[in-house]
Design an enzyme around this catalytic site. Structure first.
Site, PDB file in Angstrom:
ATOM      1  N   PHE A   1     -30.374   6.259 -26.144  1.00  0.00           N
ATOM      2  CA  PHE A   1     -29.005   5.906 -26.758  1.00  0.00           C
ATOM      3  C   PHE A   1     -29.035   3.864 -27.233  1.00  0.00           C
ATOM      4  O   PHE A   1     -29.944   3.117 -26.510  1.00  0.00           O
ATOM      5  CB  PHE A   1     -28.507   6.112 -25.433  1.00  0.00           C
ATOM      6  CG  PHE A   1     -26.833   5.341 -26.069  1.00  0.00           C
ATOM      7  CD1 PHE A   1     -26.006   6.616 -26.888  1.00  0.00           C
ATOM      8  CD2 PHE A   1     -26.405   4.543 -25.172  1.00  0.00           C
ATOM      9  CE1 PHE A   1     -24.861   5.935 -27.283  1.00  0.00           C
ATOM     10  CE2 PHE A   1     -24.230   3.840 -25.573  1.00  0.00           C
ATOM     11  CZ  PHE A   1     -24.407   4.756 -26.754  1.00  0.00           C
ATOM     12  N   GLN A   2     -28.220   4.486 -28.675  1.00  0.00           N
ATOM     13  CA  GLN A   2     -28.411   2.933 -29.497  1.00  0.00           C
ATOM     14  C   GLN A   2     -29.730   1.970 -29.117  1.00  0.00           C
ATOM     15  O   GLN A   2     -30.236   0.520 -29.127  1.00  0.00           O
ATOM     16  CB  GLN A   2     -27.111   2.068 -28.462  1.00  0.00           C
ATOM     17  CG  GLN A   2     -26.247   2.627 -28.750  1.00  0.00           C
ATOM     18  CD  GLN A   2     -25.271   1.455 -27.854  1.00  0.00           C
ATOM     19  OE1 GLN A   2     -25.195   0.080 -27.583  1.00  0.00           O
ATOM     20  NE2 GLN A   2     -24.227   2.019 -29.090  1.00  0.00           N
TER      21      GLN A   2
ATOM     22  N   LYS B   1     -33.662  -4.664 -22.597  1.00  0.00           N
ATOM     23  CA  LYS B   1     -33.300  -4.698 -21.043  1.00  0.00           C
ATOM     24  C   LYS B   1     -33.573  -4.831 -18.882  1.00  0.00           C
ATOM     25  O   LYS B   1     -32.952  -5.888 -18.885  1.00  0.00           O
ATOM     26  CB  LYS B   1     -32.321  -3.439 -20.380  1.00  0.00           C
ATOM     27  CG  LYS B   1     -31.089  -3.592 -19.880  1.00  0.00           C
ATOM     28  CD  LYS B   1     -30.085  -2.448 -19.185  1.00  0.00           C
ATOM     29  CE  LYS B   1     -29.403  -2.617 -18.809  1.00  0.00           C
ATOM     30  NZ  LYS B   1     -27.795  -3.390 -18.917  1.00  0.00           N
TER      31      LYS B   1
END
Ligand SMILES: Cc1ncc(C[n+]2csc(CCOP(=O)(O)OP(=O)(O)O)c2C)c(N)n1
Lengths: 566, 164
Positions: free
Chosen positions: A111-112, A161
């Protein structure tokens, strides 16, 4: 003590002297945003990631420092692309930090997720994917070093992240070790001596100055060189504010929409001294008739710029300011010759003066319609000397270059290389964030303004009193001009059918809006707007089918200027 | 004109794309490209065969040097250098042609590295000209498949790329 990756990032930025960054949060940068609360770094929340990068770019151009922008992974990161490419084409130092999905998910169509390193490879000076938190401080140090040295440019740091969350011991490196990157700073003295010899024997010299003069803050050295040699100076769009337009030696801009006399001077010169310029096709026109009689000296920090488009007789690789200092020093040994420069070049100056009086940079004024050029002239008259002007892209941009007289360096911010509509407003935002006390004015067309008009919200939120001039012709004027001249007036999709009420738009965001529809209202609107302490839109209903003239048609030579619309 | 260039680069993530992307983005030719780590595991060596006029070659050299990950660019044009390429050639080997294939192989100091009742796979190393020549001779026998490594090069003489 160990710090998280996101803390290491912010500490590193502080070590680099960063006080303001522009950005937009999202899932993969949420840790960084959490640490931003309570950090000494000021964050400006733009309304679009493209605007964040343009704002960092405007900040960098106005201050000379490295601009910093931040965006989340995927759509946030892809929104930065136009901003990065704009900075790349104009050699603007930026560090753009993007979030990335956790390393374990990279390549999984998570996702993204977007392969930002792959996407930005051809539009960055360099880019990094940080895979290990232990590398982070070193990479940030390198990113800033690469962005600002040599030929400056944008550097992307893609930060997964999990690397932001992982911890490492923080020690910001003092030095940069890059065995593959050693840009030449110091110009070769022997080459400089040769150049000076050529300058002293030239009968028809021209200094052709590009963005390198701005990037190296070489305006003082440039002025000294021009005055010593008594050589006329023409600049590119990027070099514009580095030499005062009103100086007797100034020929204004050259190239497609340059002055007739600049283009004639280049065409007839016997020595063209290119200073931090790269012979862009908008500057040279047809290469085979470009400066056909001239020997060419080319000073540039980037060796790839030299001999890329034109033959060069004497190349000098180095920092422009360093080279100019050496030239001036060498010329000081030839005082008896340079003292006579005015005499020696008398006939050259006369030739140029004749071109100038034959075809001055002018426009037909009107009592009934607002001429866009008139607005620009009035704006110069009524604004401060150190006002920072940004533009969008189109006719208004060229009229600004032609009719706004710049006197101070770093006061003209415009997208020259990429020609990005939508650049001017966020760039003005960035410049205003750097200089809250100075006048910052975005000169726009009605088309370009709508490409980033959402940034009105940012201006109001952060009390950035940017003034916006909209030269409203209800056309995508520059394209319409080409259609008029080269496509039989077939105005395909260039008329903005829907008239926008820009005053109401300003008010909707909590800004001010003023409008002038007649020439006699222009001065009052500008005066009022400049007196208002907040952001203001000034809308000028200008004559709709005014053209930017003179013009070198695409593919023609500089000596084949079309002087007026038939 | 054909040019053979060695590029020493940081053995980093994505470096091959940077070099390949530079060539495609700027419209430069790549005839062949080979890449592998050097004695120093942090450095990779690429050998690129390209072509273009002097102006293009000057740009290629400068643009390669401009990459942050590029440590050194060596253009061997006009230099004395050794150029070697390897090819594996799978060729039909019938009763009638077997002896001939072995003879050609011998002349080129090649080796038969795989044998089946109907087929030989030949390994040969040499300059690209030599590899072309053996391919031309084997072609009439029926080449079923072919792979070439692209050339790798090294300058002649005692000096290494660091100049000592
Ligand atoms: C992002 C982007 N899209 C398209 C263009 C092509 N383009 C160049 S000038 C122009 C028209 C600009 O219109 P406007 O902002 O109203 O200014 P004017 O020319 O009327 O002064 C267009 C569409 C561009 N430069 N940038």
């Amino acid at each position: 003590m160990k710090l998280t990756g996101s803390k290491i990032l912010l500490e590193s930025l502080i070590q680099e002297g960063v006080d303001t960054i522009f950005g937009y949060p999202g899932g993969t940068v949420i840790n960084i945003y959490d640490d931003l609360m309570g950090s000494s770094i000021k964050h400006v929340l733009t309304r679009h990631e493209q605007a964040a990068v343009h704002a960092a770019d405007g900040y960098a151009r106005a201050t000379g420092k490295v601009g910093v922008a931040i965006a989340t992974s995927g759509p946030g990161a892809t929104n930065t692309i136009t901003g990065i490419a704009t900075a790349y084409m104009d050699s603007i130092p930026l560090v753009v930090i993007t979030g990335q999905v956790p390393t374990a998910l990279i390549g999984n169509d998570a996702f993204q997720e977007a392969d930002l390193i792959g996407i930005t490879r051809p539009i960055t000076k360099h880019n990094y994917l940080v895979k290990d938190v232990n590398d982070l401080a070193r990479i940030i140090k390198q990113a800033f070093y690469i962005a600002r040295t040599g030929r400056p440019g944008p550097v992307v740091v893609d930060l997964p992240k999990d690397v932001q969350i992982a911890t490492a011991k923080f020690a910001y490196p003092d030095t940069v070790e890059l065995r593959g990157y050693k840009p030449t700073f110091s110009g070769n003295v022997r080459m400089v001596e040769k150049a000076v010899k050529m300058m002293l024997s030239a009968k028809k010299p021209v200094l052709y100055v590009g963005g390198g003069a701005t990037l190296t803050d070489a305006h003082g050295e440039l002025l000294e060189l021009a005055e010593t040699l008594q050589a006329p100076v023409t600049t590119t769009l990027m070099g514009m504010a580095s030499f005062p337009t009103r100086h007797p030696l100034s020929l204004g801009m050259l190239g497609m929409h340059g002055t007739y006399y600049a283009n004639m001077a280049v065409t007839n010169s016997d020595l063209l001294i290119a200073l931090g310029a790269r012979f862009d096709d908008r500057v040279t026109g047809k290469i085979s008739t470009f400066a056909p009689h001239a020997k060419i000296i080319h000073v540039d920090v980037d060796p790839t710029s030299i001999k890329k488009n034109v033959r060069v007789d004497l190349p000098i690789v180095g920092d422009l300011r360093d080279v100019l200092q050496k030239m001036n020093k060498k010329l000081a040994e030839h005082k008896d010759e340079t003292a006579l420069a005015k005499e020696t070049l008398k006939s050259w100056h006369e030739e140029i003066a004749a071109w100038r009086s034959e075809q001055p940079m002018k426009y037909r004024s009107s009592k009934t319609e607002i001429k866009p050029q008139f607005v620009i002239e009035k704006l110069r008259e009524l604004s401060d000397d150190d006002a920072i002007i940004t533009t969008e892209v189109g006719q208004h941009q060229m009229w600004t270059a032609q009719f706004f007289d710049f006197t101070q360096p770093r006061t003209f911010l415009t997208s020259g290389g990429l020609g990005t509509m939508g650049y001017g407003l966020p760039a003005a935002l960035g410049a205003q964030a750097a200089f809250p006390e100075r006048q910052v004015i975005d000169i726009s067309g009605d088309g370009s303004f709508q490409m980033n008009s959402q940034e009105l919200a940012t201006l109001v939120q952060y009390r950035l009193p940017v003034k916006i001039v909209i030269l409203n012709n209800n056309f995508l004027g520059m394209v319409r001009q080409w259609q008029q001249l080269f496509f039989d007036k077939r105005y395909s999709e260039t008329c903005m059918e829907l008239p926008i009420d820009f005053i109401k738009l300003a008010e909707a965001y909590g800004a001010n809006g003023l409008r002038a529809s007649k020439p006699e209202e222009v001065e009052e609107v500008i005066k009022q707007a400049l007196a208002i302490p907040g952001p203001v839109i000034m809308e000028f209903k200008v004559s709709r089918e005014e053209n930017v003239m003179p013009m070198v048609p695409a593919g023609a030579g500089l000596n084949e200027m079309v002087l007026r619309t038939a | 004109m054909r040019h053979t260039i060695s590029v020493l680069v940081e053995n980093e993530f994505g470096v091959l794309t940077r070099v390949a992307g530079l060539f495609s983005g700027r419209g430069f030719n790549i005839e062949s490209l080979s890449v592998a780590p050097t004695l120093d595991a942090t450095i990779s060596r690429m050998t690129i065969v390209t072509s273009g006029d002097d102006r293009i070659l000057e740009q290629i050299n400068k643009q390669l040097n401009k990459l942050i990950d590029t440590i050194k660019v060596i253009d061997f044009t006009g230099e004395d250098f050794i150029e070697r390429e390897m090819a594996l050639i799978k060729v039909s080997a019938e009763e009638a042609t077997r002896a001939e294939i072995l003879r050609i192989c011998d002349i080129f100091r090649g080796k038969v590295v795989d044998v089946t009742p109907k087929c030989y796979t030949v390994e040969v190393t040499g300059s690209p000209v030599k590899v072309n020549a053996i391919i031309d001779l084997l072609r009439p026998m029926g080449i079923k498949e072919l792979v070439r490594s692209g050339p790798v090069v090294l300058g002649r003489g005692p000096k290494g790329w660091k100049g000592n």
